[in-house]
Scaffold this active site. Structure first.
Site, mmCIF file in Angstrom:
data_model
loop_
_atom_site.group_PDB
_atom_site.id
_atom_site.type_symbol
_atom_site.label_atom_id
_atom_site.label_comp_id
_atom_site.label_asym_id
_atom_site.label_seq_id
_atom_site.Cartn_x
_atom_site.Cartn_y
_atom_site.Cartn_z
ATOM 1 N N GLY A 53 0.655 -1.172 0.059
ATOM 2 C CA GLY A 53 -0.057 -0.156 0.083
ATOM 3 C C GLY A 53 0.704 1.231 0.103
ATOM 4 N NE ARG A 202 4.611 -3.377 -6.095
ATOM 5 C CZ ARG A 202 3.957 -2.299 -5.752
ATOM 6 N NH1 ARG A 202 2.965 -1.917 -6.421
ATOM 7 N NH2 ARG A 202 4.598 -1.344 -4.834
ATOM 8 C CG ASN A 243 0.719 5.580 -16.228
ATOM 9 O OD1 ASN A 243 -0.386 5.698 -15.989
ATOM 10 N ND2 ASN A 243 2.076 6.230 -15.599
ATOM 11 C CB ALA A 244 -3.984 2.945 -15.478
ATOM 12 C CD GLN A 264 -7.921 -3.511 -5.368
ATOM 13 O OE1 GLN A 264 -7.049 -3.517 -4.327
ATOM 14 N NE2 GLN A 264 -8.730 -4.521 -5.577
ATOM 15 C CB ALA A 267 -5.166 6.592 -6.707
ATOM 16 C CE1 TYR A 274 -3.093 6.219 -10.927
ATOM 17 C CE2 TYR A 274 -1.619 8.134 -11.835
ATOM 18 C CZ TYR A 274 -2.912 7.103 -11.846
ATOM 19 O OH TYR A 274 -3.552 6.986 -12.954
ATOM 20 C CE1 TYR A 323 -13.379 -4.489 -5.004
ATOM 21 C CE2 TYR A 323 -11.541 -3.951 -3.700
ATOM 22 C CZ TYR A 323 -12.529 -4.967 -4.049
ATOM 23 O OH TYR A 323 -12.830 -5.896 -3.344
ATOM 24 C CB CYS A 411 -12.829 -17.846 5.566
ATOM 25 S SG CYS A 411 -14.500 -19.010 5.376
#
Length: 557
Positions: A53, A202, A243-244, A264, A267, A274, A323, A411
């Site tokens: 993260g 990644r 890059n998105a 995801q 950002a 990012y 998300y 779970c």
């Protein structure tokens, strides 16, 4: 303390087996789970203490890590260690049913709760970003979010595609610790997926752990693979290095129509998570040190382009949702006025589960033995015999999910069942069926443990999205109930100023005392989620509270 100690060329691995290195399992457990968070199989950048993260760390620096380990090793069963933003600051006499560790990470007085002030403190060595499960020592790798992502995709399939995602494909980005769950979750839900990621390392990690199936050479190759696999009805996940903020607008321009769009990327943290369009990763990291304000601006401008492309897909009638990374907020701050036109995943797909206290229940085998997890899988099926959906999840998880670090399982179960399972696991430890104790925890993303107006508590029925009393009450109640360690964090998931959340972990060591604590904590913890949603006026939660016998004075009294 000056902070010049965030890098160490070392590999950490938690002890295995049933031999103690601390004075009891109540202190051995947090010790092993802290170490497990930094296992190279688990953490994204363990040599800098980063678990996942963006900059979510397990300890403030290596000096603090060493002192936490040393303190846990000597801690008595009537003492409690206090950890302040990854730094061990005190040991106090409490009692045997109190938590052994209490953790507060990244918390700031609201007026100062922003990235600018936090980054100043971080640079001075006065703070640490704990994300959700990084600084609370219960991260289990990408599996920790797989089932939640799977449940989201399945529910989206029910709502939009008649219950089947066969022949459909999901467009998304981000293959970090959280986003890395997306390709496998989509595959398990029956869909193909195109997963954009700007760091090749990644992608390599997700290929190695079988979370993603293939890597395309370029966009044309990726689209050709998607066309082939969807036509064949196969659920194959494809990674694409890029890059998105560049690729999504290109897809819109080409008239490509995914069946579902989400994101995801990290950002939530524009300085560290990012990559601005047109930049290399090396440029991004170098300039983050020399001109952070310009880097943040460039990243947020790229997010605005990214979100605009998502809005363009939504206008075409394609199911599009956030998300939980706060990308809509970042885009809105850069002038995309209608950034919130597409919903977050919780109000769109997950909230009915939260109303019943159902969320990401997880456990880890301190023995290090996979067989211990397989035995608990079987116990879950035995105790919940009629839930075919849950059984299918457990079967798929065993077949497809690679354990990272200590074997663990996620779970989603709710009020009533969590305590039932916890007590059963404790009995399995007592009888010797399991070779060592297990720990039970959860994500902070749960029904009663988080206030996050752009994610978990978005669009609450009564408008209470930003009320953060609830995670505070959750942490206090779990402390009173006797959880083994309890954490209270700020800024996880969506970044500074946008969330407060709490976590708990409890040890099943096979003792009668543990059974009493488990019964309390694993009832109270999901109970606060039902309480929170009942208080907001959700009928599902009110009915659940009555069925489960919760004492809610303003509702059931």
């Amino acid at each position: 303390m000056t902070d010049n100690n965030k890098y160490r060329d070392v590999e950490i691995r938690a002890p295995r087996g049933n031999k103690l290195t601390a004075k009891s399992w109540l202190t051995e457990a947090p010790l092993r789970m802290l170490m497990n968070n930094l296992d190279p199989q688990v953490a994204e950048n363990p040599k800098e203490l980063v678990v996942y993260g963006g900059i979510g760390r397990a300890a403030r620096n290596w000096e603090c890590y060493d002192k936490i380990v040393e303190t846990l090793t000597r801690l008595e069963d009537d003492e409690t260690l206090l950890v302040q933003s990854g730094k061990p600051v005190g040991v106090f006499k409490t009692h045997s049913n109190a938590p052994r560790v209490l953790i507060a990470n990244s918390n700031l007085v609201p007026h100062w709760a922003n990235w600018e002030h936090f980054n100043e403190l971080d640079a001075k060595g006065l703070a640490m970003y704990g994300q959700m499960t990084a600084g609370s020592w219960i991260y289990i790798g990408s599996q920790g979010i797989v089932q939640g992502t799977y449940e989201t995709f399945v529910e989206a399939g029910r709502q939009h595609y008649g219950g089947s995602l066969k022949g459909k494909w999901v467009l998304t980005a981000g293959l970090g610790g959280m986003g890395g769950a997306q390709p496998l979750a989509a595959t398990l839900a029956g869909a193909c997926s195109l997963n954009i990621e700007c760091q090749q390392s990644r992608i390599d990690f997700r290929l190695e752990t079988r979370y993603v199936d293939e890597q395309a050479t370029d966009l044309d190759d990726a689209l050709a693979r998607i066309a082939k696999y969807t036509a064949e009805g196969k659920a194959i996940s494809i990674a694409l290095h890029g890059n998105a903020a560049e690729i999504l607008p290109e897809l819109v321009k080409r008239g490509v129509r995914p069946d579902m769009v989400t994101d995801q990327t990290s950002a939530h943290d524009p300085l560290n998570g990012y990559l601005p369009a047109g930049w290399t990763w090396e440029q991004y990291r170098d300039r983050a040190q020399t001109e952070p304000a310009a880097v943040v601006k460039a990243a947020k401008q790229s997010m605005a382009v990214h979100v605009q492309a998502m809005l363009d897909f939504q206008k075409q009638g394609i199911p599009t949702f956030d998300y939980g990374n706060n990308i809509r907020q970042m885009a809105k701050e850069e002038g995309v006025a209608n950034a919130f036109d597409f919903p977050g995943f919780v109000p769109a797909y997950i909230r009915p589960l939260f109303c019943r206290g159902i969320g990401p229940f997880r456990w880890a085998a301190l023995s290090g033995e996979a067989e211990d997890i397989y035995k608990t899988d079987a116990k879950v099926k035995e105790l919940i015999p009629d839930d075919a959906h849950l059984h299918r999840w457990l079967d798929m998880a065993r077949e497809r999910i690679s354990f990272q670090g200590l074997p663990a399982r996620i779970c989603w179960v709710g009020l009533g069942l969590r305590a039932k399972l916890g007590l059963a696991f404790n009995e399995m430890v007592r009888s010797g069926e399991l070779s060592a104790p297990v720990v039970i925890g959860r994500d902070h993303l749960d029904s009663g443990s988080v206030s996050s107006p752009n994610r978990e508590t978005e669009a609450m029925r009564d408008g209470s999205d930003a009320v953060s009393d609830w995670p505070l009450l959750n942490a206090l109640l779990n402390t009173a109930g006797g959880a083994t360690w309890v954490s209270l964090h700020h800024g996880g998931g969506v970044g500074m100023g946008f969330s407060q959340h709490s976590g708990m972990v409890i040890v099943c060591d096979g003792t009668d005392e543990a059974a009493e604590r488990i019964a309390r904590v694993l009832t109270n913890d999901p109970g606060t989620g039902v309480m929170r949603h009942a208080d907001a006026g959700y009928d599902i939660a009110i009915d659940c509270a009555k069925e489960q016998g919760l004492d809610l004075p303003m509702i059931t009294g």
